[in-house]
Design a protein around this motif. Sequence first.
Motif, PDB file in Angstrom:
ATOM      1  N   LEU A  63       0.849  -1.191   0.000  1.00  0.00           N
ATOM      2  CA  LEU A  63       0.000   0.000   0.000  1.00  0.00           C
ATOM      3  C   LEU A  63       0.886   1.242   0.000  1.00  0.00           C
ATOM      4  CD1 LEU A  63      -2.657  -1.208   2.603  1.00  0.00           C
ATOM      5  CD2 LEU A  63      -2.801  -1.271   0.099  1.00  0.00           C
ATOM      6  N   ALA A  69      -0.330   4.380  -1.474  1.00  0.00           N
ATOM      7  CA  ALA A  69      -1.233   5.348  -2.103  1.00  0.00           C
ATOM      8  C   ALA A  69      -1.406   6.640  -1.310  1.00  0.00           C
ATOM      9  CB  ALA A  69      -2.607   4.701  -2.320  1.00  0.00           C
ATOM     10  N   GLY A  70      -0.998   6.655  -0.049  1.00  0.00           N
ATOM     11  CA  GLY A  70      -1.339   7.772   0.835  1.00  0.00           C
ATOM     12  C   GLY A  70      -0.752   9.110   0.421  1.00  0.00           C
ATOM     13  N   VAL A  73       0.140  -0.407  -4.859  1.00  0.00           N
ATOM     14  CA  VAL A  73      -1.045   0.434  -5.070  1.00  0.00           C
ATOM     15  C   VAL A  73      -0.657   1.897  -4.895  1.00  0.00           C
ATOM     16  CG1 VAL A  73      -3.433   0.878  -4.439  1.00  0.00           C
ATOM     17  CG2 VAL A  73      -2.476  -1.434  -4.179  1.00  0.00           C
ATOM     18  N   GLY A 122      -1.669   6.130  -5.347  1.00  0.00           N
ATOM     19  CA  GLY A 122      -2.787   7.059  -5.279  1.00  0.00           C
ATOM     20  C   GLY A 122      -2.289   8.472  -5.472  1.00  0.00           C
ATOM     21  N   PRO A 154       1.317   9.424  -8.104  1.00  0.00           N
ATOM     22  CA  PRO A 154       1.550   8.108  -8.720  1.00  0.00           C
ATOM     23  C   PRO A 154       2.708   8.080  -9.703  1.00  0.00           C
ATOM     24  CG  PRO A 154      -0.387   9.147  -9.670  1.00  0.00           C
ATOM     25  CD  PRO A 154       0.022   9.997  -8.496  1.00  0.00           C
ATOM     26  N   ARG A 203      -3.219   1.891  -9.938  1.00  0.00           N
ATOM     27  CA  ARG A 203      -3.661   3.208  -9.470  1.00  0.00           C
ATOM     28  C   ARG A 203      -5.061   3.112  -8.875  1.00  0.00           C
ATOM     29  NH1 ARG A 203      -0.906   7.922 -13.082  1.00  0.00           N
ATOM     30  NH2 ARG A 203       1.036   6.818 -13.486  1.00  0.00           N
ATOM     31  N   ASN A 204      -5.214   3.650  -7.682  1.00  0.00           N
ATOM     32  CA  ASN A 204      -6.517   3.717  -7.027  1.00  0.00           C
ATOM     33  C   ASN A 204      -6.941   5.179  -6.984  1.00  0.00           C
ATOM     34  OD1 ASN A 204      -8.814   3.498  -5.466  1.00  0.00           O
ATOM     35  ND2 ASN A 204      -7.697   3.273  -3.544  1.00  0.00           N
ATOM     36  N   ASP A 223      -9.550   6.463  -5.958  1.00  0.00           N
ATOM     37  CA  ASP A 223     -10.287   6.817  -4.726  1.00  0.00           C
ATOM     38  C   ASP A 223      -9.455   6.584  -3.474  1.00  0.00           C
ATOM     39  OD1 ASP A 223     -12.603   7.516  -6.177  1.00  0.00           O
ATOM     40  OD2 ASP A 223     -13.201   5.415  -6.300  1.00  0.00           O
ATOM     41  N   TRP A 224      -8.132   6.690  -3.600  1.00  0.00           N
ATOM     42  CA  TRP A 224      -7.245   6.400  -2.475  1.00  0.00           C
ATOM     43  C   TRP A 224      -7.570   7.230  -1.239  1.00  0.00           C
ATOM     44  CZ3 TRP A 224      -4.419  10.372  -0.443  1.00  0.00           C
ATOM     45  CH2 TRP A 224      -4.308  11.524  -1.232  1.00  0.00           C
ATOM     46  N   PRO A 264      -7.880   3.125   3.283  1.00  0.00           N
ATOM     47  CA  PRO A 264      -7.040   2.013   2.833  1.00  0.00           C
ATOM     48  C   PRO A 264      -7.800   0.819   2.267  1.00  0.00           C
ATOM     49  CG  PRO A 264      -7.169   2.047   5.219  1.00  0.00           C
ATOM     50  CD  PRO A 264      -7.862   3.287   4.736  1.00  0.00           C
ATOM     51  N   SER A 303      -7.781   0.696  -1.518  1.00  0.00           N
ATOM     52  CA  SER A 303      -6.444   0.393  -2.045  1.00  0.00           C
ATOM     53  C   SER A 303      -6.117  -1.087  -1.864  1.00  0.00           C
ATOM     54  CB  SER A 303      -5.392   1.260  -1.347  1.00  0.00           C
ATOM     55  OG  SER A 303      -5.533   2.614  -1.722  1.00  0.00           O
TER      56      SER A 303
END
Length: 197
Positions: free
Chosen positions: A8, A10-11, A49, A51, A54, A70-71, A73-74, A78, A81
């Motif tokens: 993870l 993406a944050g 993942v 976000g 990216p 790619r998420n 809606d990150w 979590p 993701s």
Amino acid sequence: MTVGVVLLAAGGSSRLGQPKQLVRHQGQTLVLRAVEMALSVGHGPVAVVLGAHPDAIALELTGLPVHCVRNADWALGPGGSLKAGLSAVLATESSGGPTVDAVLVLLCDQLTVDASHLKSLVTTLKTTNAAVVASAYDGTLGVPALFSRAVFAELEALPPEQGARGVIARDPSRVETVPLPGGNQDVDTPEDLARLK
């Protein structure tokens, strides 16, 4: 046993003020360090993942055998993701890859995690056949954690705002643990970053 990995990454690192994934520690970025650990587990597909930021993070992983997902809606949390990463790992099966028996969920910024800890999680799953093997630290159970195929549907059903801990906590009787001293030390604030350096 084939173990996929969902990293993870993406944050948005809002409290830190810069992408934590690209913070350098001992000569490499946190995301690259985490990916190299994930690849050292050596059992199956690795999905990273993304976000926030990216392109910059994907660039850091150029040439590595990972799936960058790619998420969009990150920011919702979590859970989304995690689902995106799990979907990417399972998609490798339909393109001729091996059946994934378990998935390891990993973060970028737990600096006390190393490859030997990840391998201990895998060994524990193999020897106990537990549904979940979680890291134990600071009086809690959390990630890195290994989830057997038996609980994939529960991961897929997580609401966006809830992370893997929701599945870990659901039924303690099915969870094995591996101690992770200092597992609560992460990189969330400028103070954490100063301590890191």
